[in-house]
Design a protein around this motif. Sequence first.
Motif, PDB file in Angstrom:
ATOM      1  N   TYR A   1      40.490  43.236  35.515  1.00 33.80           N
ATOM      2  CA  TYR A   1      40.679  44.287  36.523  1.00 33.80           C
ATOM      3  C   TYR A   1      40.763  45.633  35.793  1.00 33.80           C
ATOM      4  O   TYR A   1      40.569  45.719  34.576  1.00 33.80           O
ATOM      5  CB  TYR A   1      41.967  44.007  37.330  1.00 33.80           C
TER       6      TYR A   1
ATOM      7  N   CYS B   1      39.732  54.268  43.672  1.00 37.05           N
ATOM      8  CA  CYS B   1      40.520  53.333  42.883  1.00 37.05           C
ATOM      9  C   CYS B   1      39.527  52.532  42.046  1.00 37.05           C
ATOM     10  O   CYS B   1      39.242  52.876  40.914  1.00 37.05           O
ATOM     11  CB  CYS B   1      41.351  52.453  43.815  1.00 37.05           C
ATOM     12  N   THR B   2      38.928  51.497  42.612  1.00 30.23           N
ATOM     13  CA  THR B   2      37.845  50.795  41.938  1.00 30.23           C
ATOM     14  C   THR B   2      36.643  51.726  41.822  1.00 30.23           C
ATOM     15  O   THR B   2      36.227  52.310  42.815  1.00 30.23           O
ATOM     16  CB  THR B   2      37.469  49.530  42.735  1.00 30.23           C
TER      17      THR B   2
ATOM     18  N   SER C   1      47.945  42.072  44.778  1.00 33.07           N
ATOM     19  CA  SER C   1      47.049  42.909  45.577  1.00 33.07           C
ATOM     20  C   SER C   1      45.626  42.947  45.032  1.00 33.07           C
ATOM     21  O   SER C   1      44.773  43.579  45.630  1.00 33.07           O
ATOM     22  CB  SER C   1      47.557  44.352  45.704  1.00 33.07           C
ATOM     23  N   CYS C   2      45.369  42.292  43.901  1.00 36.95           N
ATOM     24  CA  CYS C   2      44.048  42.394  43.281  1.00 36.95           C
ATOM     25  C   CYS C   2      43.239  41.098  43.361  1.00 36.95           C
ATOM     26  O   CYS C   2      42.049  41.091  43.072  1.00 36.95           O
ATOM     27  CB  CYS C   2      44.173  42.847  41.836  1.00 36.95           C
TER      28      CYS C   2
ATOM     29  N   HIS D   1      49.168  50.708  50.410  1.00 37.34           N
ATOM     30  CA  HIS D   1      48.469  51.055  49.177  1.00 37.34           C
ATOM     31  C   HIS D   1      48.293  52.574  49.112  1.00 37.34           C
ATOM     32  O   HIS D   1      48.056  53.205  50.139  1.00 37.34           O
ATOM     33  CB  HIS D   1      47.082  50.396  49.140  1.00 37.34           C
TER      34      HIS D   1
ATOM     35  N   ALA E   1      42.725  44.309  51.746  1.00 38.27           N
ATOM     36  CA  ALA E   1      43.046  43.915  50.368  1.00 38.27           C
ATOM     37  C   ALA E   1      43.702  42.534  50.323  1.00 38.27           C
ATOM     38  O   ALA E   1      43.585  41.829  49.330  1.00 38.27           O
ATOM     39  CB  ALA E   1      43.950  44.954  49.722  1.00 38.27           C
TER      40      ALA E   1
ATOM     41  N   ASN F   1      37.424  43.735  50.657  1.00 38.07           N
ATOM     42  CA  ASN F   1      37.186  43.994  49.243  1.00 38.07           C
ATOM     43  C   ASN F   1      36.416  42.789  48.712  1.00 38.07           C
ATOM     44  O   ASN F   1      37.006  41.743  48.444  1.00 38.07           O
ATOM     45  CB  ASN F   1      38.504  44.137  48.477  1.00 38.07           C
TER      46      ASN F   1
ATOM     47  N   LYS G   1      37.676  41.227  45.683  1.00 36.11           N
ATOM     48  CA  LYS G   1      38.942  40.495  45.716  1.00 36.11           C
ATOM     49  C   LYS G   1      38.708  39.155  46.416  1.00 36.11           C
ATOM     50  O   LYS G   1      38.461  38.144  45.773  1.00 36.11           O
ATOM     51  CB  LYS G   1      40.020  41.314  46.440  1.00 36.11           C
TER      52      LYS G   1
ATOM     53  N   HIS H   1      35.388  41.951  38.633  1.00 33.22           N
ATOM     54  CA  HIS H   1      35.811  43.345  38.761  1.00 33.22           C
ATOM     55  C   HIS H   1      35.338  44.252  37.640  1.00 33.22           C
ATOM     56  O   HIS H   1      35.419  45.471  37.745  1.00 33.22           O
ATOM     57  CB  HIS H   1      37.327  43.423  38.920  1.00 33.22           C
TER      58      HIS H   1
ATOM     59  N   THR I   1      51.499  42.980  39.109  1.00 25.71           N
ATOM     60  CA  THR I   1      51.543  44.410  39.430  1.00 25.71           C
ATOM     61  C   THR I   1      53.002  44.866  39.366  1.00 25.71           C
ATOM     62  O   THR I   1      53.888  44.172  39.866  1.00 25.71           O
ATOM     63  CB  THR I   1      50.973  44.640  40.842  1.00 25.71           C
TER      64      THR I   1
END
Lengths: 488, 500
Positions: A100, A353-354, B87-88, B180, B255, B277, B280, B286, B427
């Motif tokens: 990430y 963000c991304t 969250s990812c 977020h 998300a 997303n 995700k 990513h 996180t």
Amino acid sequence: VSRYTSVTPRDREQMLAAIGVGSVQEIFDRQIPAAVRLGRALDLPDGLGEQEVYAHLRALAARNTSAEDELSFLGAGMYDHYVPALIDMLMERSEFLTPYTPYQPEISQGGLQVMFEYQTAISELTALPVSNASVYEGPSAVAAAGYLAKLHNGAKRFVVSAGLHPHTLETLRTQAHGYGMDVVEVGLRDGVTDHEAWAQAIDGETSAAIFAQPNFYGAVEDAAALSAAAKSNGAVGDGMAGNGASATASKPPVGGATPVVIAQVDPIALGILAPPGECGVDVAVGEGQSLGNRLDFGGPSFGFFAAREEYLRRMPGRIAGETTDVDGRRGFVLTLQTREQHIRREKATSNICTAQALNALAGVVYLSWLGRRGIIELGELLLARTHYARETLCALDGVEALHTQPVVREFAVRLDGNVAAVRRRCAARGVNPGVDLQQLTGRDDDRGGLLVAITEQRSRADIDRLAEALRVAVAAEPADPISVAVSV
Amino acid sequence: MTQVTELPLQRERAQTIFEKGAPGRRAFVCPQLDVPAVDGEQLLPKRLRRAQPPRLPEVSEPEIVRHYVGLSKRNFDLDSGFYPLGSCTMKHNPRLHERVAALPGHARLHPLQDPERAQGALELMWSLQRALAEISGLPHVSLQPSAGSHGELAGVLLTRAYHESRGERRPKVLTPDTSHGTNPATVTMAGLEVVKLATNSDGGVDLDDLRAKADSDVACLMLTNPNTLGLFDRNIEEIAAIVHGVGATLYYDGANLNAVMGISRPGDMGFDIVHFNLHKSFTQPHGGGGPGAGPIAVSERITPFLPRPLVVRRADGAFDLDHGGERSIGRLRGFQGNYGCFVRAYAYICSLGADGLKDASETAVLNANYLLARLREHGVAEYLPLAYGELCLHEFVLSGGPMKRELQIKTLDLAKRLLDFGFHPPTVYFPLLVEEALMVEPTETETRETLDAFADAIAAILREAAAEGPEVAQNAPYTTPVRRLDEVQAAKRPVIRQAL
């Protein structure tokens, strides 16, 4: 089909016991009201095994005519440049492909250093001191630069050249409408931004003046003159009496803002073209696809974003910075994060963000592969072949140059005939001669227009084949009366 | 573990590609000039030319490969170990997806190829749109946005356009304090104003606060459900009624969709606009910070305003791009979006099918609750209590407040010490309303053994702090290529490029 999971019935039983529930169902039942539960299976096909999915996706790919299947001169924002094999290899490495965003710098030094190197490369190319680590892609990068200008000077209007890509113009309008910015378009004259109209349109209420280099029609703009005119017509009286200042000195500065000069630039041409930083440009952005990224039917690629030092703290997106660790080792971190959404929330300089880190990696590897000499050699080759292609095509009956400005790797011609029909005839011979200009821009002036892109993958023999296909196709087409009228 | 002797990987000093190589070294061999040479000044006058070449590296191919492979070894990644970044949704990235995305029919397809000669790509996009519509419970989809936050921008602009079409100017957007950061940042970029909503004691939206703030000035409520605490807001129907009651729209930040695929749909909850997303829930890798893709799905009343162009199926069965849409908000970017991401997400949906997607969510929730239970079993809970609720969905948030007070180690210290155990930390410090927050999302693709090992590592770090004092964690990590980095120095005197 259960895929990519590892929970066996025995695992499940023990895990549920540890949780203290009888079933997974119970976990949901205790949290999600029945009224908003789906209560049926999703209406989607059943899952497939890997080889079946491969076969299906391969069959879909086979129904596309790619640059592998025809001799393509399509461009207009994305180009079929050669992607060296080492880029595929590096982009497939797990260590670059699967992390990430580098929130934990101690275990992300590879990715952070790549960002730092990328920023250096973009800064060198554009001759601007600061670069971020990437934004989404070209047109939205221009919109992001516009937002920076709005934050910087608060003025209320963007003045934009009609030489910007139509997708850029539309993207900018979409977003500018959101934050209440007017967009005023300045037309072209002989293929480049009309300097007089440009100077006229820019005043003290102009937040940003935006043009493309080379522009959408392939023409190289006089970037220095456009920048100088924008600066001198913006905040008149701020001591910057530049070119043409005398003509406009009488115009009172309404808002008094100095416009931010933004250029959307083609990075692959920057080995030979005067870089934006040396032409008075404040913010240079653009589409990075040419630099080692695949066509991918339009994405993912990356957008780049470089600026003068004074805009550093208003930049959008991630920025990698150099520092040291507790033992004094050189290291890299995401820096100036107080600009960003996860810290500043509604006061952030952008919501991004991304972004496009992996594609930016391809960009910096490509630039290292090209190298200091290669980027010039490639630029000169593109220049020579593009010139040859324009001369060769314009020597044909029924084909004329749409403008006579210098071009680097793309040019526009006008055909004496229906462009769609000509393109179909060429396609039947395995040649895609380029983009139908009017279809893309919707402009009446572009009727009969064809935009032809030349990359290093198109040899002289390929260009000759294009000329032959076009000659036959144009000769076979009855003249399009309206296009004849326009070209007279 | 706490030695200060340099490990081999720490002895390598970082050197950029710009500091390597030598004048004259190169990798690229330019194709021969095969057209007549023309005077350079005639092709491009000097005043338009670059005087000084950009100082790019001068390196050979072997040097480039060794340099970047070397850098890659200074990265932690999902293929190497557990990555419970809340969250990812760091779930396994199947390699099949890379293979199909690289097929020349996808990878070398030009975005302006004529639709009749890009039928495979358009069919894929159309099928993905349909699948996302079904998963979200909303009828129409645009694939165009490039990432989640780009989808949010689309959503807020759509909301504005919808209200403007009704002759209304609604300046405010409600966002919970657990949201977020992209939500409030997006609102500002769309020219609207953020109004914060409080969180109730169950971790959901405070209904009284919502009722007090919901009025005819409100354009939209942006919500994540399950929210960033990993909790499903049980009052969602009432929230939707209040929001719709004042004529506002309800926006779903997707998300956390990985908790509810095939189980509960945003459209059925009353949401008007959803972003996905793909990087995700749908396992697009990513790439260390992108690419991603943030498609949006919308209800009928929002549909006329969707970004252009849309992928449609014509009456004759052929697929096409519809550039019409006079009420469209317009484009958000060039071309059709991050198609390479669509290929991967579509392959994923084909592989899993309806029951596989549901199984993915169920297993994600099982894994999260199991890990939560393990962290309670070990007596960790006295230092790291669950911030809200009893169970969770796909992720949970612990508070490091007691740990900080009793063991003098902060959440940051715990995270850094986890690096020495070979784990990517959760996180940290988000959501903001939880003291010393630690947000853990294991995903469905982890084995039970991995979850156990992670729980054991947390317990070991806490035991270590209790037995040996806080310094061990406070000075961690010890085993990484570099140790704690001075972020203050980096921000104070920014050095953001190599000096040449």
